[in-house]
Motif scaffolding. Structure first.
Motif, mmCIF file in Angstrom:
data_model
loop_
_atom_site.group_PDB
_atom_site.id
_atom_site.type_symbol
_atom_site.label_atom_id
_atom_site.label_comp_id
_atom_site.label_asym_id
_atom_site.label_seq_id
_atom_site.Cartn_x
_atom_site.Cartn_y
_atom_site.Cartn_z
ATOM 1 N N GLU A 10 48.621 43.564 33.393
ATOM 2 C CA GLU A 10 48.109 44.172 34.613
ATOM 3 C C GLU A 10 47.405 45.472 34.259
ATOM 4 O OE1 GLU A 10 50.860 44.771 37.839
ATOM 5 O OE2 GLU A 10 51.759 42.806 37.514
ATOM 6 N N GLN A 11 46.148 45.573 34.635
ATOM 7 C CA GLN A 11 45.382 46.787 34.376
ATOM 8 C C GLN A 11 45.356 47.702 35.596
ATOM 9 O OE1 GLN A 11 44.336 47.799 31.451
ATOM 10 N NE2 GLN A 11 45.132 45.927 30.558
ATOM 11 N N ALA A 12 45.432 47.114 36.781
ATOM 12 C CA ALA A 12 45.400 47.908 38.005
ATOM 13 C C ALA A 12 46.018 47.101 39.137
ATOM 14 C CB ALA A 12 43.965 48.297 38.346
ATOM 15 N N MET A 13 46.327 47.829 40.210
ATOM 16 C CA MET A 13 46.904 47.207 41.396
ATOM 17 C C MET A 13 46.167 47.747 42.613
ATOM 18 S SD MET A 13 49.500 45.321 42.662
ATOM 19 C CE MET A 13 50.663 45.312 41.322
ATOM 20 N N ILE A 14 45.630 46.858 43.424
ATOM 21 C CA ILE A 14 45.014 47.245 44.686
ATOM 22 C C ILE A 14 46.117 47.208 45.733
ATOM 23 C CG2 ILE A 14 43.281 46.678 46.433
ATOM 24 C CD1 ILE A 14 41.768 45.143 44.168
ATOM 25 N N ARG A 15 46.427 48.361 46.311
ATOM 26 C CA ARG A 15 47.508 48.384 47.311
ATOM 27 C C ARG A 15 47.100 47.654 48.587
ATOM 28 N NH1 ARG A 15 51.544 52.709 45.961
ATOM 29 N NH2 ARG A 15 50.490 54.089 44.511
ATOM 30 N N SER A 16 45.840 47.825 49.000
ATOM 31 C CA SER A 16 45.362 47.152 50.206
ATOM 32 C C SER A 16 43.848 46.976 50.118
ATOM 33 C CB SER A 16 45.706 47.966 51.451
ATOM 34 O OG SER A 16 45.123 47.369 52.597
ATOM 35 N N LEU A 17 43.376 45.794 50.456
ATOM 36 C CA LEU A 17 41.934 45.550 50.449
ATOM 37 C C LEU A 17 41.209 46.448 51.438
ATOM 38 C CD1 LEU A 17 41.125 41.731 50.205
ATOM 39 C CD2 LEU A 17 40.536 43.549 48.638
ATOM 40 N N ASP A 18 41.887 46.853 52.497
ATOM 41 C CA ASP A 18 41.271 47.689 53.523
ATOM 42 C C ASP A 18 40.776 49.024 52.982
ATOM 43 O OD1 ASP A 18 41.820 45.710 55.383
ATOM 44 O OD2 ASP A 18 43.697 46.640 56.031
ATOM 45 N N THR A 19 41.323 49.483 51.852
ATOM 46 C CA THR A 19 40.932 50.783 51.309
ATOM 47 C C THR A 19 39.663 50.723 50.463
ATOM 48 O OG1 THR A 19 42.301 50.539 49.333
ATOM 49 C CG2 THR A 19 43.337 51.549 51.286
ATOM 50 N N LEU A 20 39.215 49.531 50.094
ATOM 51 C CA LEU A 20 38.026 49.394 49.241
ATOM 52 C C LEU A 20 36.746 49.502 50.060
ATOM 53 C CD1 LEU A 20 39.057 46.351 47.010
ATOM 54 C CD2 LEU A 20 39.271 48.787 46.481
ATOM 55 N N ASP A 21 35.649 49.864 49.370
ATOM 56 C CA ASP A 21 34.354 49.844 50.045
ATOM 57 C C ASP A 21 34.005 48.389 50.351
ATOM 58 O OD1 ASP A 21 32.176 48.815 47.950
ATOM 59 O OD2 ASP A 21 33.604 50.082 46.864
#
Length: 163
Positions: free
Chosen positions: A59-70
């Protein structure tokens, strides 16, 4: 290794392939390529806690919520998830055969007719509490029966001994 949590538009995520993405962290300039997006909680998590996994399975990264992305990054990730988690739904079984403890299942799905191999129905077939059945074949392809009680009589007769 420190796991990076992505909580906002500090990254740009671009498509690398149908199920792979590349990411670039704006504040550090770090870039990662050919990462696979997977849901940490595929049944209940929805668009939260998405792991970005490299070719070695780390695992290189974790997106906590898609809503926070552009918007662009969010659409890239959604398309990858849609492709990765596309699971054909079995509408009916037409035939099942067995030879040397390997089962060949012939089925009609919402994506067309399929033939797949099951080597161990005890581990490959999971019945969930809502009569939904998840099947993983010998090639790691996944299939779903939304409600096995609603299958036609012949299909139920073929599948019930395996459940």
């Amino acid at each position: 290794m420190v796991l990076r949590y992505i909580d906002g538009p500090e990254v740009r995520i671009t498509a690398n392939d149908k199920i792979f993405v590349d990411i670039e962290f704006f504040h550090t300039g770090e870039k990662y390529t050919c990462l696979e997006v997977k849901r940490m909680f595929p049944i209940s998590g929805g668009d939260r806690y998405l792991a970005l996994i490299d070719e070695d399975g780390n695992e290189q990264a974790m997106i906590r919520s898609l809503d926070t992305l552009d918007k662009e990054s969010r659409n890239v990730v959604k398309n990858c998830l849609k492709e990765y988690y596309m699971i054909p739904r079995i509408l009916k079984f037409t035939k099942m055969t067995e030879k040397f403890n390997i089962w060949m299942w012939y089925a009609e799905t919402d994506k067309g007719n399929v033939v797949f191999e099951i080597r161990n129905h005890i581990t490959a077939v999971k019945v969930l509490y809502d009569n939904r059945v998840l099947i993983k074949d010998a090639n790691d392809n996944r299939y779903e029966i939304p409600d096995y009680t609603k299958l036609d009589r012949k299909s139920r007769k073929l599948i019930l001994p395996k459940l």
